[in-house]
Write an enzyme that holds these catalytic residues in place. Structure first.
Site, PDB file in Angstrom:
ATOM      1  N   SER A  35       0.796  -1.224   0.000  1.00  0.00           N
ATOM      2  CA  SER A  35       0.000   0.000   0.000  1.00  0.00           C
ATOM      3  C   SER A  35       0.831   1.278   0.000  1.00  0.00           C
ATOM      4  CB  SER A  35      -0.955   0.019   1.203  1.00  0.00           C
ATOM      5  OG  SER A  35      -0.260   0.278   2.391  1.00  0.00           O
TER       6      SER A  35
ATOM      7  N   LYS B  93       1.473   4.587   7.246  1.00  0.00           N
ATOM      8  CA  LYS B  93       0.643   5.338   6.310  1.00  0.00           C
ATOM      9  C   LYS B  93       1.022   6.814   6.371  1.00  0.00           C
ATOM     10  CE  LYS B  93      -2.276   2.133   4.801  1.00  0.00           C
ATOM     11  NZ  LYS B  93      -1.538   0.993   5.335  1.00  0.00           N
TER      12      LYS B  93
END
Length: 208
Positions: free
Chosen positions: A126, A164
């Site tokens: 991701s 993230k």
């Protein structure tokens, strides 16, 4: 006193043998180990003697004494630091954050300065558009806060962990991936605990 590449290689070999065996090898053993002639070994010993980094007890003695550690080698050793690898962390669906060490890694302190740095292993894709790939190690600076847009390691609900990009909203925290096939997720403030800011990436080629 700067050594050539061949002289440096031979000096390192002598140091290793002195540590392992307590004595330097014979000309024959050194020649066999290094894949060169005995005459080449004798020449290297003479060159190191002239540069005053080793000393023999007599012209034909096997006993060699290391006179000094080379500045170049000491500089390299001074630059090395060991960072703990703290479990595995997800860059995709969050996974349980392991608290124990999962080994350690040696890095150059001039490349990775800072105090109490730690590494986390990435599992997932991701964050690939930010150059953080599956299997990589991210180097983190411990921190319990984040600025908008920073890439951070966070704990979700005290159990799961992920890497993230961080964004702060009015009543939520948004964690954004760097891969268009993944979606951003918003969490209430109480669900997120920042663990550290990502300051570098150590590429893993094991799975490439």
């Amino acid at each position: 006193m700067k050594l050539t590449r061949k002289q440096q290689h031979f000096f390192d070999y002598l140091e290793k043998k002195l540590v392992e065996c307590g004595q330097t090898p014979s000309l024959r053993d050194a020649a066999d180990d290094l894949g060169v002639s005995r005459n080449a070994v004798a020449q290297l010993i003479g060159q190191l003697e002239r540069k005053k980094v080793i000393e023999r007890e007599g012209r034909y003695s096997r006993s060699i004494r290391i006179l000094q550690q080379l500045p170049e080698k000491q500089d390299r050793e001074d630059r090395v630091r060991e960072l703990p690898v703290v479990g595995q962390i997800t860059a995709g669906l969050p996974m349980y954050a392991q608290q124990e060490w999962d080994g350690s890694i040696l890095v150059d302190r001039t490349v990775f300065p800072g105090n109490n740095l730690f590494c986390l292993r990435i599992c997932g894709k991701s964050m690939q558009d930010a150059g953080i790939l599956d299997g990589d190690l991210v180097v983190c600076e411990p921190r319990q806060y984040a600025e908008n847009g920073e890439i951070v390691a966070v704990l979700i609900q005290g159990e799961e962990a992920t890497v993230k990009r961080f964004f702060l909203g009015e009543d939520y925290i948004e964690l954004r991936p760097e891969n268009k096939t993944f979606s951003a997720v918003r969490y209430p403030f109480s669900d997120i605990l920042v663990q550290g800011k990502v300051t570098g990436v150590i590429r893993s080629y094991a799975s490439r």
